[in-house]
Design a protein around this motif. Sequence first.
Motif, PDB file in Angstrom:
ATOM      1  N   ALA A 133       0.867  -1.186   0.000  1.00  0.00           N
ATOM      2  CA  ALA A 133       0.000   0.000   0.000  1.00  0.00           C
ATOM      3  C   ALA A 133       0.900   1.232   0.000  1.00  0.00           C
ATOM      4  CB  ALA A 133      -0.904   0.003   1.228  1.00  0.00           C
ATOM      5  N   LYS A 134       0.443   2.256  -0.656  1.00  0.00           N
ATOM      6  CA  LYS A 134       1.207   3.506  -0.716  1.00  0.00           C
ATOM      7  C   LYS A 134       1.005   4.298   0.575  1.00  0.00           C
ATOM      8  CE  LYS A 134       2.173   2.463  -4.981  1.00  0.00           C
ATOM      9  NZ  LYS A 134       3.373   1.709  -5.242  1.00  0.00           N
ATOM     10  N   ARG A 135       1.644   5.436   0.649  1.00  0.00           N
ATOM     11  CA  ARG A 135       1.610   6.284   1.841  1.00  0.00           C
ATOM     12  C   ARG A 135       0.210   6.801   2.138  1.00  0.00           C
ATOM     13  NH1 ARG A 135       2.242  11.570   2.558  1.00  0.00           N
ATOM     14  NH2 ARG A 135       2.655  11.883   0.357  1.00  0.00           N
ATOM     15  N   THR A 136      -0.560   7.115   1.091  1.00  0.00           N
ATOM     16  CA  THR A 136      -1.911   7.636   1.265  1.00  0.00           C
ATOM     17  C   THR A 136      -2.898   6.828   0.433  1.00  0.00           C
ATOM     18  OG1 THR A 136      -1.838   9.177  -0.603  1.00  0.00           O
ATOM     19  CG2 THR A 136      -0.997   9.993   1.529  1.00  0.00           C
ATOM     20  N   LEU A 137      -4.165   6.941   0.763  1.00  0.00           N
ATOM     21  CA  LEU A 137      -5.213   6.292  -0.014  1.00  0.00           C
ATOM     22  C   LEU A 137      -5.191   6.796  -1.452  1.00  0.00           C
ATOM     23  CD1 LEU A 137      -8.631   5.121   0.698  1.00  0.00           C
ATOM     24  CD2 LEU A 137      -8.542   7.065  -0.843  1.00  0.00           C
ATOM     25  N   THR A 138      -5.024   8.095  -1.634  1.00  0.00           N
ATOM     26  CA  THR A 138      -4.996   8.675  -2.982  1.00  0.00           C
ATOM     27  C   THR A 138      -3.884   8.051  -3.816  1.00  0.00           C
ATOM     28  OG1 THR A 138      -5.921  10.741  -2.154  1.00  0.00           O
ATOM     29  CG2 THR A 138      -4.821  10.834  -4.291  1.00  0.00           C
ATOM     30  N   GLU A 139      -2.705   7.910  -3.246  1.00  0.00           N
ATOM     31  CA  GLU A 139      -1.589   7.299  -3.977  1.00  0.00           C
ATOM     32  C   GLU A 139      -1.868   5.835  -4.295  1.00  0.00           C
ATOM     33  OE1 GLU A 139       1.949   7.925  -1.648  1.00  0.00           O
ATOM     34  OE2 GLU A 139       1.768  10.102  -1.756  1.00  0.00           O
ATOM     35  N   THR A 140      -2.483   5.133  -3.353  1.00  0.00           N
ATOM     36  CA  THR A 140      -2.805   3.718  -3.579  1.00  0.00           C
ATOM     37  C   THR A 140      -3.825   3.577  -4.707  1.00  0.00           C
ATOM     38  OG1 THR A 140      -2.342   3.198  -1.261  1.00  0.00           O
ATOM     39  CG2 THR A 140      -3.628   1.594  -2.484  1.00  0.00           C
ATOM     40  N   VAL A 141      -4.880   4.391  -4.670  1.00  0.00           N
ATOM     41  CA  VAL A 141      -5.908   4.314  -5.712  1.00  0.00           C
ATOM     42  C   VAL A 141      -5.326   4.722  -7.066  1.00  0.00           C
ATOM     43  CG1 VAL A 141      -8.131   5.252  -6.492  1.00  0.00           C
ATOM     44  CG2 VAL A 141      -7.820   4.596  -4.092  1.00  0.00           C
ATOM     45  N   ASP A 142      -4.464   5.723  -7.068  1.00  0.00           N
ATOM     46  CA  ASP A 142      -3.839   6.167  -8.318  1.00  0.00           C
ATOM     47  C   ASP A 142      -2.974   5.062  -8.930  1.00  0.00           C
ATOM     48  OD1 ASP A 142      -3.294   8.054 -10.355  1.00  0.00           O
ATOM     49  OD2 ASP A 142      -1.456   8.698  -9.344  1.00  0.00           O
ATOM     50  N   ALA A 143      -2.452   4.175  -8.084  1.00  0.00           N
ATOM     51  CA  ALA A 143      -1.598   3.076  -8.551  1.00  0.00           C
ATOM     52  C   ALA A 143      -2.385   1.771  -8.681  1.00  0.00           C
ATOM     53  CB  ALA A 143      -0.433   2.903  -7.579  1.00  0.00           C
ATOM     54  N   PHE A 144      -3.688   1.865  -8.929  1.00  0.00           N
ATOM     55  CA  PHE A 144      -4.550   0.678  -8.922  1.00  0.00           C
ATOM     56  C   PHE A 144      -4.059  -0.433  -9.838  1.00  0.00           C
ATOM     57  CE2 PHE A 144      -6.293   2.884 -12.558  1.00  0.00           C
ATOM     58  CZ  PHE A 144      -6.804   1.896 -13.380  1.00  0.00           C
ATOM     59  N   HIS A 145      -3.418  -0.075 -10.959  1.00  0.00           N
ATOM     60  CA  HIS A 145      -2.921  -1.093 -11.899  1.00  0.00           C
ATOM     61  C   HIS A 145      -1.919  -2.046 -11.244  1.00  0.00           C
ATOM     62  CE1 HIS A 145      -4.328   1.672 -15.157  1.00  0.00           C
ATOM     63  NE2 HIS A 145      -4.633   0.514 -15.694  1.00  0.00           N
ATOM     64  N   GLU A 146      -1.169  -1.531 -10.277  1.00  0.00           N
ATOM     65  CA  GLU A 146      -0.137  -2.348  -9.628  1.00  0.00           C
ATOM     66  C   GLU A 146      -0.717  -3.541  -8.874  1.00  0.00           C
ATOM     67  OE1 GLU A 146       2.554  -0.095  -7.170  1.00  0.00           O
ATOM     68  OE2 GLU A 146       2.620   1.550  -8.625  1.00  0.00           O
ATOM     69  N   TYR A 147      -1.984  -3.465  -8.495  1.00  0.00           N
ATOM     70  CA  TYR A 147      -2.569  -4.500  -7.648  1.00  0.00           C
ATOM     71  C   TYR A 147      -3.407  -5.503  -8.425  1.00  0.00           C
ATOM     72  CZ  TYR A 147      -1.107  -0.794  -4.564  1.00  0.00           C
ATOM     73  OH  TYR A 147      -0.364   0.177  -3.950  1.00  0.00           O
ATOM     74  N   LEU A 148      -3.637  -5.217  -9.698  1.00  0.00           N
ATOM     75  CA  LEU A 148      -4.376  -6.139 -10.557  1.00  0.00           C
ATOM     76  C   LEU A 148      -3.478  -7.313 -10.940  1.00  0.00           C
ATOM     77  CD1 LEU A 148      -6.146  -3.520 -12.846  1.00  0.00           C
ATOM     78  CD2 LEU A 148      -7.233  -5.025 -11.176  1.00  0.00           C
ATOM     79  N   PRO A 149      -3.999  -8.480 -11.176  1.00  0.00           N
ATOM     80  CA  PRO A 149      -5.406  -8.829 -11.325  1.00  0.00           C
ATOM     81  C   PRO A 149      -6.084  -9.275 -10.028  1.00  0.00           C
ATOM     82  CG  PRO A 149      -4.087 -10.710 -11.975  1.00  0.00           C
ATOM     83  CD  PRO A 149      -3.129  -9.602 -11.563  1.00  0.00           C
ATOM     84  N   ASP A 150      -5.342  -9.330  -8.914  1.00  0.00           N
ATOM     85  CA  ASP A 150      -5.917  -9.857  -7.672  1.00  0.00           C
ATOM     86  C   ASP A 150      -6.810  -8.859  -6.941  1.00  0.00           C
ATOM     87  OD1 ASP A 150      -4.561 -12.305  -7.995  1.00  0.00           O
ATOM     88  OD2 ASP A 150      -2.757 -11.433  -7.146  1.00  0.00           O
ATOM     89  N   TYR A 151      -6.357  -7.603  -6.898  1.00  0.00           N
ATOM     90  CA  TYR A 151      -7.062  -6.588  -6.118  1.00  0.00           C
ATOM     91  C   TYR A 151      -7.397  -5.363  -6.971  1.00  0.00           C
ATOM     92  CZ  TYR A 151      -5.102  -9.182  -2.165  1.00  0.00           C
ATOM     93  OH  TYR A 151      -4.759 -10.159  -1.274  1.00  0.00           O
ATOM     94  N   PHE A 152      -8.520  -4.744  -6.637  1.00  0.00           N
ATOM     95  CA  PHE A 152      -8.868  -3.437  -7.190  1.00  0.00           C
ATOM     96  C   PHE A 152      -9.092  -2.532  -5.989  1.00  0.00           C
ATOM     97  CE2 PHE A 152     -10.476  -0.067  -9.626  1.00  0.00           C
ATOM     98  CZ  PHE A 152     -10.250  -0.346 -10.962  1.00  0.00           C
ATOM     99  N   VAL A 153      -8.417  -1.388  -5.957  1.00  0.00           N
ATOM    100  CA  VAL A 153      -8.487  -0.494  -4.796  1.00  0.00           C
ATOM    101  C   VAL A 153      -9.371   0.716  -5.098  1.00  0.00           C
ATOM    102  CG1 VAL A 153      -6.279  -1.226  -3.818  1.00  0.00           C
ATOM    103  CG2 VAL A 153      -6.315   0.609  -5.500  1.00  0.00           C
TER     104      VAL A 153
END
Length: 187
Positions: A133-153
């Motif tokens: 997870a990134k430092r903030t929720l905004t950064e995590t959501v902005d990096a949503f591609h990094e968590y696919l295909p298992d997770y969508f944030v």
Amino acid sequence: MEELLSDIRECTICKDFIEPNPVVLASKQSKVIIVGQAPGTKVHQSGIPWDDASGKQLRNWLGVTDEQFYNTNNFGIIPMGFCYPGKGKSGDLPPRKECAPLWHQPLLDEMPNVQLVILIGMYAQNYYLKDKAKRTLTETVDAFHEYLPDYFVLPHPSPRNRFWLTKNPWFEKEVLPQLKKIIKELL
């Protein structure tokens, strides 16, 4: 699975702190798991997950009807805290910490068809993504591609997050179309 769901619905592990009324919806056939925070007051009363304005917004984000959303062959709904945690100074209290470690893995073990886990908000993202997870929720959501295909944030779809949505127009332009496309393919 039915016995496990029954055990969760009868859980009183947090009875010394809050009024237990666990809310969960899942089946062995669930393809997409939604991990949110905890039920709000309306859901606590109705016992129906995401039965409020946040749920309406979430279904809009997913591009699904109520019937699709509440069909457990499509979605399993497993909050971080299964019961309403109570009121805090600026909204609801955080989800109780007992629930996820106690119930999530046994539930996931009973759902062999899961193809995607949607993590809504920082509590779910920090629990499942851990150091990814990134430092903030905004950064995590902005990096949503990094968590696919298992997770969508996702951020929380609460009407209280209007300011966040206004401040981050890229979410509706870039993230939501991808989410809707993935959900359409999975269902």
